[in-house]
Design an enzyme around this catalytic site. Structure first.
Site, PDB file in Angstrom:
ATOM      1  N   CYS A 291       0.828  -1.211   0.000  1.00 22.45           N
ATOM      2  CA  CYS A 291       0.000   0.000   0.000  1.00 22.45           C
ATOM      3  C   CYS A 291       0.864   1.263   0.000  1.00 22.45           C
ATOM      4  CB  CYS A 291      -0.927  -0.019   1.221  1.00 22.45           C
ATOM      5  SG  CYS A 291      -2.063   1.380   1.245  1.00 22.45           S
TER       6      CYS A 291
ATOM      7  N   CYS B 106       0.246   4.963   7.035  1.00 15.43           N
ATOM      8  CA  CYS B 106      -0.412   4.733   8.326  1.00 15.43           C
ATOM      9  C   CYS B 106       0.583   4.023   9.259  1.00 15.43           C
ATOM     10  CB  CYS B 106      -1.674   3.902   8.134  1.00 15.43           C
ATOM     11  SG  CYS B 106      -2.730   4.542   6.811  1.00 15.43           S
TER      12      CYS B 106
ATOM     13  N   CYS C  84       0.355   0.275  10.354  1.00 15.31           N
ATOM     14  CA  CYS C  84      -0.108  -0.751   9.413  1.00 15.31           C
ATOM     15  C   CYS C  84       0.994  -1.621   8.802  1.00 15.31           C
ATOM     16  CB  CYS C  84      -0.913  -0.098   8.295  1.00 15.31           C
ATOM     17  SG  CYS C  84      -1.685  -1.359   7.237  1.00 15.31           S
TER      18      CYS C  84
ATOM     19  N   CYS D 206     -16.237  -9.523   5.855  1.00 12.35           N
ATOM     20  CA  CYS D 206     -15.650  -8.224   5.516  1.00 12.35           C
ATOM     21  C   CYS D 206     -14.374  -8.415   4.701  1.00 12.35           C
ATOM     22  CB  CYS D 206     -15.350  -7.472   6.808  1.00 12.35           C
ATOM     23  SG  CYS D 206     -14.681  -5.839   6.504  1.00 12.35           S
TER      24      CYS D 206
ATOM     25  N   CYS E 130     -19.429  -6.767   3.860  1.00 14.04           N
ATOM     26  CA  CYS E 130     -18.782  -5.499   4.190  1.00 14.04           C
ATOM     27  C   CYS E 130     -17.480  -5.427   3.401  1.00 14.04           C
ATOM     28  CB  CYS E 130     -18.501  -5.466   5.693  1.00 14.04           C
ATOM     29  SG  CYS E 130     -17.627  -3.991   6.232  1.00 14.04           S
TER      30      CYS E 130
ATOM     31  N   CYS F 193     -19.578   1.603   8.966  1.00 20.82           N
ATOM     32  CA  CYS F 193     -18.824   0.961  10.030  1.00 20.82           C
ATOM     33  C   CYS F 193     -17.588   1.829  10.240  1.00 20.82           C
ATOM     34  CB  CYS F 193     -18.431  -0.453   9.591  1.00 20.82           C
ATOM     35  SG  CYS F 193     -17.256  -1.239  10.706  1.00 20.82           S
TER      36      CYS F 193
ATOM     37  N   ARG G 231     -17.815  -3.060  18.383  1.00 26.44           N
ATOM     38  CA  ARG G 231     -17.028  -4.266  18.100  1.00 26.44           C
ATOM     39  C   ARG G 231     -15.690  -4.290  18.855  1.00 26.44           C
ATOM     40  NH1 ARG G 231     -16.990  -4.219  12.559  1.00 26.44           N
ATOM     41  NH2 ARG G 231     -19.118  -4.946  12.803  1.00 26.44           N
TER      42      ARG G 231
HETATM   43  N1  SAM Z   1      -6.786   0.309   3.244  1.00 26.85           N
HETATM   44  C1  SAM Z   1      -8.045   0.499   3.796  1.00 26.85           C
HETATM   45  C2  SAM Z   1      -8.103   1.639   4.779  1.00 26.85           C
HETATM   46  O1  SAM Z   1      -7.076   2.077   5.282  1.00 26.85           O
HETATM   47  O2  SAM Z   1      -9.209   2.096   5.056  1.00 26.85           O
HETATM   48  C3  SAM Z   1      -8.645  -0.728   4.421  1.00 26.85           C
HETATM   49  C4  SAM Z   1      -7.812  -1.652   5.262  1.00 26.85           C
HETATM   50  S1  SAM Z   1      -7.132  -0.976   6.773  1.00 26.85           S
HETATM   51  C5  SAM Z   1      -6.011  -2.241   7.202  1.00 26.85           C
HETATM   52  C6  SAM Z   1      -8.492  -1.024   7.893  1.00 26.85           C
HETATM   53  C7  SAM Z   1      -8.267  -0.572   9.309  1.00 26.85           C
HETATM   54  O3  SAM Z   1      -7.564  -1.562  10.040  1.00 26.85           O
HETATM   55  C8  SAM Z   1      -7.450   0.680   9.562  1.00 26.85           C
HETATM   56  O4  SAM Z   1      -8.166   1.856   9.364  1.00 26.85           O
HETATM   57  C9  SAM Z   1      -7.087   0.522  11.019  1.00 26.85           C
HETATM   58  O5  SAM Z   1      -8.072   1.122  11.839  1.00 26.85           O
HETATM   59  C10 SAM Z   1      -7.078  -0.989  11.216  1.00 26.85           C
HETATM   60  N2  SAM Z   1      -5.706  -1.479  11.458  1.00 26.85           N
HETATM   61  C11 SAM Z   1      -4.724  -1.619  10.556  1.00 26.85           C
HETATM   62  N3  SAM Z   1      -3.588  -2.053  11.121  1.00 26.85           N
HETATM   63  C12 SAM Z   1      -3.853  -2.200  12.438  1.00 26.85           C
HETATM   64  C13 SAM Z   1      -3.072  -2.621  13.552  1.00 26.85           C
HETATM   65  N4  SAM Z   1      -1.798  -2.936  13.434  1.00 26.85           N
HETATM   66  N5  SAM Z   1      -3.677  -2.672  14.764  1.00 26.85           N
HETATM   67  C14 SAM Z   1      -4.982  -2.331  14.902  1.00 26.85           C
HETATM   68  N6  SAM Z   1      -5.754  -1.919  13.875  1.00 26.85           N
HETATM   69  C15 SAM Z   1      -5.203  -1.849  12.672  1.00 26.85           C
HETATM   70  C1  DTB Z   2     -11.220  -2.758  11.878  1.00 26.53           C
HETATM   71  O1  DTB Z   2     -11.607  -1.785  12.537  1.00 26.53           O
HETATM   72  N1  DTB Z   2     -10.285  -3.621  12.284  1.00 26.53           N
HETATM   73  C2  DTB Z   2     -10.044  -4.618  11.261  1.00 26.53           C
HETATM   74  C3  DTB Z   2     -11.077  -4.254  10.164  1.00 26.53           C
HETATM   75  N2  DTB Z   2     -11.672  -3.076  10.669  1.00 26.53           N
HETATM   76  C4  DTB Z   2     -10.639  -4.085   8.784  1.00 26.53           C
HETATM   77  C5  DTB Z   2      -8.647  -4.706  10.811  1.00 26.53           C
HETATM   78  C6  DTB Z   2      -7.636  -4.905  11.909  1.00 26.53           C
HETATM   79  C7  DTB Z   2      -6.325  -5.104  11.255  1.00 26.53           C
HETATM   80  C8  DTB Z   2      -5.247  -5.507  12.203  1.00 26.53           C
HETATM   81  C9  DTB Z   2      -3.935  -5.683  11.531  1.00 26.53           C
HETATM   82  C10 DTB Z   2      -3.910  -6.777  10.486  1.00 26.53           C
HETATM   83  O2  DTB Z   2      -4.360  -7.911  10.744  1.00 26.53           O
HETATM   84  O3  DTB Z   2      -3.368  -6.516   9.395  1.00 26.53           O
HETATM   85 FE1  SF4 Z   3      -2.890   1.212   3.366  1.00 31.81          FE
HETATM   86 FE2  SF4 Z   3      -2.796   0.058   5.753  1.00 31.81          FE
HETATM   87 FE3  SF4 Z   3      -3.226   2.669   5.575  1.00 31.81          FE
HETATM   88 FE4  SF4 Z   3      -5.157   0.932   4.767  1.00 31.81          FE
HETATM   89  S1  SF4 Z   3      -4.382   1.207   6.859  1.00 31.81           S
HETATM   90  S2  SF4 Z   3      -4.444   2.778   3.689  1.00 31.81           S
HETATM   91  S3  SF4 Z   3      -3.862  -0.716   3.968  1.00 31.81           S
HETATM   92  S4  SF4 Z   3      -1.358   1.608   4.936  1.00 31.81           S
END
Ligand code: SAM
Ligand code: DTB
Ligand code: SF4
Length: 334
Positions: free
Chosen positions: A53, A57, A60, A97, A129, A189, A261
């Site tokens: 990506c 973030c 992430c 989802c 979702c 959501c 959740r």
């Molecule tokens: N790329 C899309 C976005 O950013 O909206 C969708 C996927 S993103 C991984 C969805 C959500 O997962 C993020 O907004 C964040 O709140 C959560 N998330 C991602 N990495 C995480 C982590 N290491 N711990 C907890 N939540 C995480």
């Molecule tokens: C949300 O609030 N938490 C989920 C879902 N929406 C997409 C994702 C959590 C991701 C945790 C890190 C991972 O497994 O990559």
């Molecule tokens: Fe990309 Fe992760 Fe940010 Fe979603 S949360 S936009 S997958 S870097």
């Protein structure tokens, strides 16, 4: 109690700072009034397009710029997605989802393929979702037509703290996407993460943003940061379970009709700790051996927990896509 969309930060702060047991007690009462206690929504995540990506973030594992050792994978095949959705359904999951590591949805062949997957999962009788980044109104409309029930897009933290976590898109971009989702009638959501290095005021600010949207989100995921090696936040402290409980209870009190959740972080929580989260008003989880890329309790583990606590999975399509009808009437009728 009336559903309110005009909470002030001071009011939310007062609730958030209530002595802990009193807070759980209050949240539990609201939970009983507005929700079927004893029922917990079981959702399953699948990463349909993993890693690589462009965004930054800081939490992430899927951001290309951090070396997290994650293998990048192209968009999955529809048949493989449907096979996993069926497995989740058979295990008692009612919401599926699909996550894509995209900054935003683009109008290309991959989007057409996702529309086809949405249609397929919907035909299985599951709530579908997606979480795929920013979305325009016309893309939201196409997803809605394909049968999408909900769209996940988290505000993540407060407006003030946001810039310390993400610089490649703004808080207002996020709110715009939520507006596009809401406009076409898809259930919103939206929630966030704790453990990012935010202050208590930031947590209150995040809950303020969510609870003062024109309609409350249908579901509010509260995530505890999963600390992934290679991300800038890998060294953060583990989230204190009492902080998680405080967030959940406050969310339950100010957004009584939303599904709250208990999201990322359950792998590091005991069953007793999770039970306290349910007492405090959580009524939804992600189940299945993985979240998107990190470990999560599997179906069997959660089934044993449900049995022990006397919980049962909530049926599909029980939640109203418009979580707060009163404010909806206000919004529409002015
Ligand atoms: N790329 C899309 C976005 O950013 O909206 C969708 C996927 S993103 C991984 C969805 C959500 O997962 C993020 O907004 C964040 O709140 C959560 N998330 C991602 N990495 C995480 C982590 N290491 N711990 C907890 N939540 C995480
Ligand atoms: C949300 O609030 N938490 C989920 C879902 N929406 C997409 C994702 C959590 C991701 C945790 C890190 C991972 O497994 O990559
Ligand atoms: Fe990309 Fe992760 Fe940010 Fe979603 S949360 S936009 S997958 S870097």
């Amino acid at each position: 109690m009336q559903i309110r969309n005009n909470w002030t930060k001071a009011e939310i702060s007062e609730i958030y700072n209530t002595p802990l047991l009193e807070l759980i007690y209050k949240a539990s009462n609201i939970h009983r009034e507005y929700q079927e206690t004893g029922e917990v929504q079981v959702c399953t995540l699948l990463s349909i397009k993993t890693g690589g990506c462009s965004e930054d973030c800081a939490y992430c594992p899927q951001a290309a710029r951090y070396d997290t050792g994650l293998e990048v994978q192209a968009l999955m095949k529809k048949e493989d997605v449907l096979a996993y959705a069926k497995k989740a359904k058979n295990a008692g999951s009612t919401r599926f989802c699909m996550g894509a590591a995209w900054r935003e949805v683009r109008d290309n062949r991959d989007f057409d393929r996702v529309l086809d997957m949405v249609k397929g999962v919907n035909e299985l009788g599951m709530e579908v979702c997606c979480t795929m980044g920013m979305l325009t109104e016309s893309q939201a409309e196409k997803l809605h037509e394909a049968g999408l029930y909900a769209y996940n897009h988290n505000v993540d933290t407060s407006k003030e703290h946001y810039g310390d976590i993400i610089t490649t898109r703004t808080y207002d971009d996020r709110l715009k996407t939520l507006g596009n989702v809401r406009k076409v009638g898809i259930s919103v959501c939206s929630g966030g993460i704790i453990g990012l290095g935010e202050t208590h005021d930031d947590r209150i600010g995040m809950l303020h943003t969510l609870s003062t949207l024109p309609t409350h989100p249908g579901s509010v995921p509260i995530n505890a940061l999963v600390r992934v090696k290679g991300t800038p936040l890998e060294g953060n402290e583990k989230v204190d379970i009492w902080d998680m409980i405080r967030m959940i209870a406050t969310a339950r009190i100010i957004m009584p009709k939303a599904m709250v959740r208990l999201s990322a972080g359950r792998s590091e929580m005991s069953v007793s700790e999770q039970a306290l989260c349910f007492m405090a008003g959580a009524n939804s989880i992600f189940s299945g051996e993985k979240l998107l890329t990190t470990p999560n309790p599997d179906f069997d583990e959660d089934s044993r927990m449900f049995q022990l606590l006397g919980l049962k999975p909530r049926e599909s399509f029980k939640e109203s896509p418009v979580a707060s009808e009163e404010s909806f009437v206000e919004e529409v009728l002015g």
